[in-house]
Scaffold this motif. Structure first.
Motif: not given
Ligand code: HEM
Length: 220
Positions: A145-146, A166-169, A174-177, A181-187
């Motif tokens: 993403l970065n 195009f560069v995310l603030p 940090a929020l997207a990551s 991470a949370l979705v990854m844990v659920v998966s």
């Protein structure tokens, strides 16, 4: 020139990573969702020309990255750039093993890992595979993403002059990551059989092949 090459190859590989991670996240919904989408996507990313393009882009991207580090050893980095680099180092360290483990099985033995194969790896060595897959997924997400933002900014030329950003603030990145991470844990808990029954994954073709190659027997 090196920067442009790094940007172009990074964008090509990041497209694969985005699709690949979206597929991985479906594991939280069950084997049918994960395997169904993977079988469909595989027709595209394992089509010979596409696969060669993806893997060549990865190789060139890594080489360009290492060359830049060697050429500019004294470059001072922001914390964000440092995290990007460390994520890249981690991915560099594990990517060959990852590809050999999950693509080698189908390339050399015609055995696809699929949901059952990944569920087996977690059942077999949870203390290793939970943190390893989590780090792989989060490092891959952050770096892709970065990196895509930086690459698009670099390649956008005139659009950059028109004020296109195009560069995310930092906060959004940090929020997207964190969400990733949370979705990854659920998966991963899906692969681990926490949300639903995953069946006898130790008897899957991938498990049998892995045990044969490793010379281990896990069934009592
Ligand atoms: C933790 C999350 C991940 C899991 C569970 C996972 C799992 C898999 C599986 C099962 C395959 C085989 C796919 C198939 O047979 O169709 C695969 C292939 C692959 N993965 Fe991952 N992966 C993860 C994250 C990543 C990340 C972050 C990257 C890159 C940075 C990556 C790079 C690759 C590559 C290059 C291939 C080979 C593609 C091909 O040539 O067909 N994976 N992965």
């Amino acid at each position: 020139m090196l920067k442009k090459l790094q940007a172009i190859t990074g964008l090509i590989f990041a497209t694969f990573v985005a699709v690949h991670l979206l597929n991985t996240w479906l594991a939280g919904l069950g084997p049918a969702a994960y395997d169904g989408v993977q079988v469909a996507l595989r027709q595209v990313y394992q089509f010979i020309f596409v696969e060669v393009l993806i893997l060549s882009a990865l190789l060139v991207h890594v080489v360009a990255g290492v060359m830049r580090i060697v050429k500019e050893p004294k470059r001072t980095l922001t914390i964000r750039a440092r995290v990007h680099r460390y994520a890249g180092f981690f991915l560099m360290l594990v990517i060959l093993g990852h590809i050999l483990a999950v693509r080698g099985s189908s390339m050399f033995f015609d055995v696809y890992p699929g949901f059952a194969g990944l569920a087996f790896s977690i059942e077999f060595l949870p203390g290793f595979f939970y943190p390893y897959y989590l780090l792989l997924g989060v490092a891959g997400f952050y770096h892709a993403l970065n990196g895509s933002g930086i690459a698009l900014q670099r390649l956008s030329g005139r659009l950059g002059g028109l004020g296109w950003r195009f560069v995310l603030p930092q906060r959004r990145l940090a929020l997207a990551s964190s969400v990733a991470a949370l979705v990854m844990v659920v998966s991963l808990l899906g692969f681990g059989g926490v949300w639903f029954d995953v069946g006898d994954v130790a008897s899957s073709d991938f498990a049998r092949l892995a045990k044969e190659l490793l010379g281990v027997e896990t069934t009592p």
